[in-house]
Design a protein around this motif. Sequence first.
Motif, short mmCIF file in Angstrom:
data_model
loop_
_atom_site.label_atom_id
_atom_site.label_comp_id
_atom_site.label_asym_id
_atom_site.label_seq_id
_atom_site.Cartn_x
_atom_site.Cartn_y
_atom_site.Cartn_z
N ASN A 124 1.02 -1.20 0.03
CA ASN A 124 0.03 0.06 0.04
C ASN A 124 1.04 1.28 0.05
O ASN A 124 1.46 1.53 1.07
CB ASN A 124 -0.97 0.13 1.21
N PRO A 125 1.16 1.91 -0.90
CA PRO A 125 2.10 3.01 -1.35
C PRO A 125 1.56 4.34 -0.56
O PRO A 125 0.41 4.63 -0.26
CB PRO A 125 2.12 3.18 -2.62
N VAL A 126 2.50 5.05 0.08
CA VAL A 126 2.08 6.21 0.76
C VAL A 126 2.79 7.19 -0.52
O VAL A 126 3.65 7.32 -0.67
CB VAL A 126 3.04 6.53 2.09
N ILE A 127 1.62 8.10 -0.75
CA ILE A 127 1.99 9.02 -1.91
C ILE A 127 1.88 10.44 -1.40
O ILE A 127 0.95 10.70 -0.94
CB ILE A 127 0.95 8.79 -3.08
N THR A 128 3.05 11.36 -1.54
CA THR A 128 3.05 12.54 -1.22
C THR A 128 3.41 13.46 -2.34
O THR A 128 4.42 13.15 -3.03
CB THR A 128 4.19 12.56 0.03
N VAL A 170 5.59 16.51 -9.10
CA VAL A 170 6.47 15.23 -8.85
C VAL A 170 5.50 14.69 -7.64
O VAL A 170 5.11 15.27 -6.60
CB VAL A 170 7.88 15.75 -8.36
N ASP A 171 5.32 13.48 -7.52
CA ASP A 171 4.86 12.61 -6.62
C ASP A 171 5.90 11.55 -5.89
O ASP A 171 6.59 10.97 -6.76
CB ASP A 171 3.71 11.64 -7.02
N TYR A 172 6.03 11.58 -4.61
CA TYR A 172 7.05 10.85 -4.16
C TYR A 172 6.05 9.63 -3.54
O TYR A 172 5.27 9.65 -2.69
CB TYR A 172 7.61 11.49 -2.87
N ILE A 173 6.52 8.20 -3.85
CA ILE A 173 5.84 7.18 -3.48
C ILE A 173 6.85 6.26 -2.71
O ILE A 173 7.69 5.87 -3.08
CB ILE A 173 5.43 6.50 -4.69
N LEU A 174 6.35 5.91 -1.54
CA LEU A 174 6.80 5.25 -0.52
C LEU A 174 6.27 3.70 -0.23
O LEU A 174 4.98 3.83 0.12
CB LEU A 174 7.25 6.00 0.86
N PHE A 221 10.02 8.67 -7.13
CA PHE A 221 9.67 9.65 -7.79
C PHE A 221 9.31 9.55 -9.06
O PHE A 221 10.02 9.63 -9.96
CB PHE A 221 10.96 10.73 -7.71
N ARG A 222 7.99 9.84 -9.17
CA ARG A 222 7.16 10.12 -10.55
C ARG A 222 7.07 11.53 -10.91
O ARG A 222 6.52 12.13 -10.21
CB ARG A 222 5.56 9.25 -10.23
N VAL A 223 7.70 11.71 -12.02
CA VAL A 223 7.96 12.85 -12.12
C VAL A 223 6.90 13.38 -13.64
O VAL A 223 7.26 12.84 -14.71
CB VAL A 223 9.56 13.23 -12.80
#
Length: 377
Positions: free
Chosen positions: A307-311, A324-328, A341-343
């Motif tokens: 379950n990704p945490v998207i910031t 940019v979305d940071y996905i952890l 990092f989805r740019v």
Amino acid sequence: MKQSFLALLAILLIAACSEDDDPVTVMVVADFTASQFAIEEGGSIDFTDLSMGDPTTWSWTFEGGEPATSNEQNPTVTYTTAGTYEVSLAVANESSEDTEKKEAFITIDEPPVVTGLFDETMMFDGEEREYFLYIPESYTGDEAVPLLFDLHTDLGSKENQYQSSQFNLIADVENFILVTPESLIPRNTRQWNYNNDPDAADDVGFINALMDLIINDYNINIDRIYVAGSSGGAVMAFNLICQSDERIAAITAVKGIMNEAVFTICDPARPIPILQMHGTADPVIPYEPAVPTTIGYWVMQNQTSQNPVITAVPDEYPDNGITVDYILLDDGTNGVTVEHFRVNGAGHAWFKKPNHDVDASEEAWRFFSKFDINGRI
């Protein structure tokens, strides 16, 4: 004490010479000096016999020296290891002998660390292989430091990658050694052998041999060896951890993925932290489906949360048309993560501010700093 003895010896010799009927007994007294008393490793010192009484034999002992012993009257000795060393000399003639020992007589220092950028080569598999080596000014050799390999794109070069990523600026602050190797040019195209072509260069072997060389020459923290790669260099970084998983602590892949050849051979024995950075408008390596597939593989391999945490990364430069979305994906085995990092809207690039709202090199080192070979630090 020895000076008094020498004076007494002189008196006795004069007295002996005045009595022509008595045989003269000449007592030897050992003494010596050196051309230098402190040098760097690898240097040589000339030793000079200063003994009195006409010795006819000499027996030197050089702690830490090469040679360790000598019977020459005035030998030359090389010292290869830092330290403080003793020297002794035993002399003799037909009627007497004497020994002089001088403790802590010779000091050998380590050479000063030379820092900066070096354009180097090494021979591997009969080929001359090139690489940049960057030693930051903060490196002294007193403590073990991390090692980062930075791999260029297809059609690229070590010069391109060094200028693009500028990891050297981060190395100056964070104190790690940077290596930027260069691939060969099979079929007229400079390219890493990430497809494991048996007729192409053994790049996995080359990078491992280069790793051994740097570890031998510098004080490296072998638990903190990292690889960053750009495009084809990122594919190669994935290939490396699939085949050298016991040596590389973590990788960052910028605009690159695992291709079919890498998937075929990949079976790492441990969880490996992965940071993947990719533009959604990349025309060279399209985002779909390769990026989600690559990330999904390492989520399963590392047993992270699914379950990704998207910031959303703050949009500092709204005029560039990029977000940019940071996905952890965290909570993996040994605390490892898969991060992405989805740019959004970006093409095939090594991401930098202000063009992309994210700096690939800064994020790569921030990511690497959290992990060693055993997982989260």
